[in-house]
Write a protein that holds these residues in place. Sequence first.
Motif, PDB file in Angstrom:
ATOM      1  N   VAL A 192      41.773  36.471  37.038  1.00  0.00           N
ATOM      2  CA  VAL A 192      41.278  36.891  38.353  1.00  0.00           C
ATOM      3  C   VAL A 192      42.464  36.988  39.301  1.00  0.00           C
ATOM      4  O   VAL A 192      43.311  36.078  39.339  1.00  0.00           O
ATOM      5  N   SER A 193      42.510  38.080  40.076  1.00  0.00           N
ATOM      6  CA  SER A 193      43.650  38.308  40.965  1.00  0.00           C
ATOM      7  C   SER A 193      43.185  38.752  42.346  1.00  0.00           C
ATOM      8  O   SER A 193      42.706  39.880  42.505  1.00  0.00           O
ATOM      9  N   PRO A 194      43.293  37.900  43.366  1.00  0.00           N
ATOM     10  CA  PRO A 194      43.129  38.385  44.741  1.00  0.00           C
ATOM     11  C   PRO A 194      44.347  39.210  45.130  1.00  0.00           C
ATOM     12  O   PRO A 194      45.465  38.945  44.674  1.00  0.00           O
ATOM     13  N   TYR A 219      46.477  54.798  58.476  1.00  0.00           N
ATOM     14  CA  TYR A 219      47.012  53.669  57.714  1.00  0.00           C
ATOM     15  C   TYR A 219      46.091  52.475  57.909  1.00  0.00           C
ATOM     16  O   TYR A 219      45.484  52.299  58.964  1.00  0.00           O
ATOM     17  N   SER A 220      46.011  51.658  56.854  1.00  0.00           N
ATOM     18  CA  SER A 220      45.092  50.534  56.914  1.00  0.00           C
ATOM     19  C   SER A 220      45.568  49.421  55.990  1.00  0.00           C
ATOM     20  O   SER A 220      46.104  49.697  54.898  1.00  0.00           O
ATOM     21  N   PRO A 221      45.373  48.181  56.373  1.00  0.00           N
ATOM     22  CA  PRO A 221      45.588  47.085  55.417  1.00  0.00           C
ATOM     23  C   PRO A 221      44.517  47.137  54.325  1.00  0.00           C
ATOM     24  O   PRO A 221      43.413  47.627  54.547  1.00  0.00           O
ATOM     25  N   THR A 222      44.855  46.645  53.150  1.00  0.00           N
ATOM     26  CA  THR A 222      43.926  46.582  52.014  1.00  0.00           C
ATOM     27  C   THR A 222      43.744  45.135  51.597  1.00  0.00           C
ATOM     28  O   THR A 222      44.718  44.394  51.439  1.00  0.00           O
ATOM     29  N   ILE A 223      42.497  44.738  51.415  1.00  0.00           N
ATOM     30  CA  ILE A 223      42.160  43.424  50.879  1.00  0.00           C
ATOM     31  C   ILE A 223      41.245  43.643  49.681  1.00  0.00           C
ATOM     32  O   ILE A 223      40.310  44.452  49.751  1.00  0.00           O
ATOM     33  N   GLY A 224      41.507  42.957  48.584  1.00  0.00           N
ATOM     34  CA  GLY A 224      40.676  43.170  47.404  1.00  0.00           C
ATOM     35  C   GLY A 224      40.844  42.084  46.365  1.00  0.00           C
ATOM     36  O   GLY A 224      41.535  41.077  46.574  1.00  0.00           O
ATOM     37  N   ALA A 225      40.188  42.287  45.235  1.00  0.00           N
ATOM     38  CA  ALA A 225      40.268  41.355  44.114  1.00  0.00           C
ATOM     39  C   ALA A 225      40.049  42.133  42.828  1.00  0.00           C
ATOM     40  O   ALA A 225      39.413  43.201  42.822  1.00  0.00           O
ATOM     41  N   ASN A 226      40.591  41.615  41.737  1.00  0.00           N
ATOM     42  CA  ASN A 226      40.479  42.265  40.431  1.00  0.00           C
ATOM     43  C   ASN A 226      40.146  41.222  39.374  1.00  0.00           C
ATOM     44  O   ASN A 226      40.712  40.125  39.366  1.00  0.00           O
TER      45      ASN A 226
END
Length: 381
Positions: A192-194, A219-226
């Motif tokens: 799991v990777s935030p 432009y935008s910040p990105t927040i996610g998980a994989n």
Amino acid sequence: MVILPPKSRFLFVKTCFYLSFLIIFANEVAAQKKQDYVVISDSIFSHGYIQELPLFPKTDIQFKFRKREPFKTYRIEEISEFRLDKMLFQRKQVSLQGEPKTVFLELLSDSVKNASIWKLNMEVNKYFIITPDGPEELTKENYKALLLKIFENEELEPLLEISNLKDWPLEYVSKTVNTWQGPRTFTKAVRVSPMFGFASLQNKFIIPDTNVPFKFSSYSPTIGANVELFLNFLRNVSFNIGGTWNAVDDQITKTYVYGSSLEDSDFFLDYNLYRFPLSGRYYLDLNPNKFRVFGQAGYELGVLSMDNSGMYVASRKLSTIVTQEKPLPISSNYSGIKLGAGVEKYFRNHQAILASLQFSNLQSDVEDSITALEFLVGYKF
């Protein structure tokens, strides 16, 4: 000799085909149901039905030769080996808490010459490794050092560090020893990777009431998980599923000619973009257990949740200027390709920092589209 008409010959061939299929299927089912067996007194090999797996300290076997017969009880002294479904058990002499015990052990792996791994099925399972020196119990305290000593390969230490005292990890270690060709990066089967990063987004759509295409860049910040699931033995091919979030609040002006008017427009977009990629990765070791690179390709779904959007338009025609405010009916649902490449730096605990460059090209059912180019940094647990 009887000659059948074409239609009858077709029906005859079709019937024979189905009958053959049914016979093969019935034989296969029968073979599956009769795969249980016992070896009695080290010599009589008998197929039949075993009622259930005996959990230690129970050692009796309930067995019958035919389905309609009652089960008969056999003591452990009478049976040297049995198979239940696909699990193979043999009678072994082991030491439990310093006392010798005769038990049935389940074979987990015998891929390594002169070293096989076994399990004693009980409420809390115990594990053993059997070598020419005899059986030795694997405990939480000793199994890593003991397996490293028996397998005589210190380069397996990174794998043993992430291998639990469970069925599949022990089987995986044993198979790795048997197929060893050199150092490679060892990783858990599921990771799991935030992630966080920065994205360049571009919305393409048709300006309302015109046929003029328009590109809105922001432009935008990105927040996610994989979440990553490795699919093969070498742990260099994986399936990935995840999600990312971008928030856009931006505006831009554009002047264009439409018909006989000169249009001065001020566009503003305020939305949240949620993307859900499904992708595969292929890894290549640069330095095993320290650095790897990967390529990524897959499919991505996008959902655009609009908070506020519109445009202020000033139409100039001759000496007349008309101003008005219009909505921007941008599509909400998108899908398309996702491509990427990245590098990972591993640490002693097998966790890693990763950096990647990702590209997405998403299309809607109409002419709207979103492209994203983003740099992401993550931590792989």
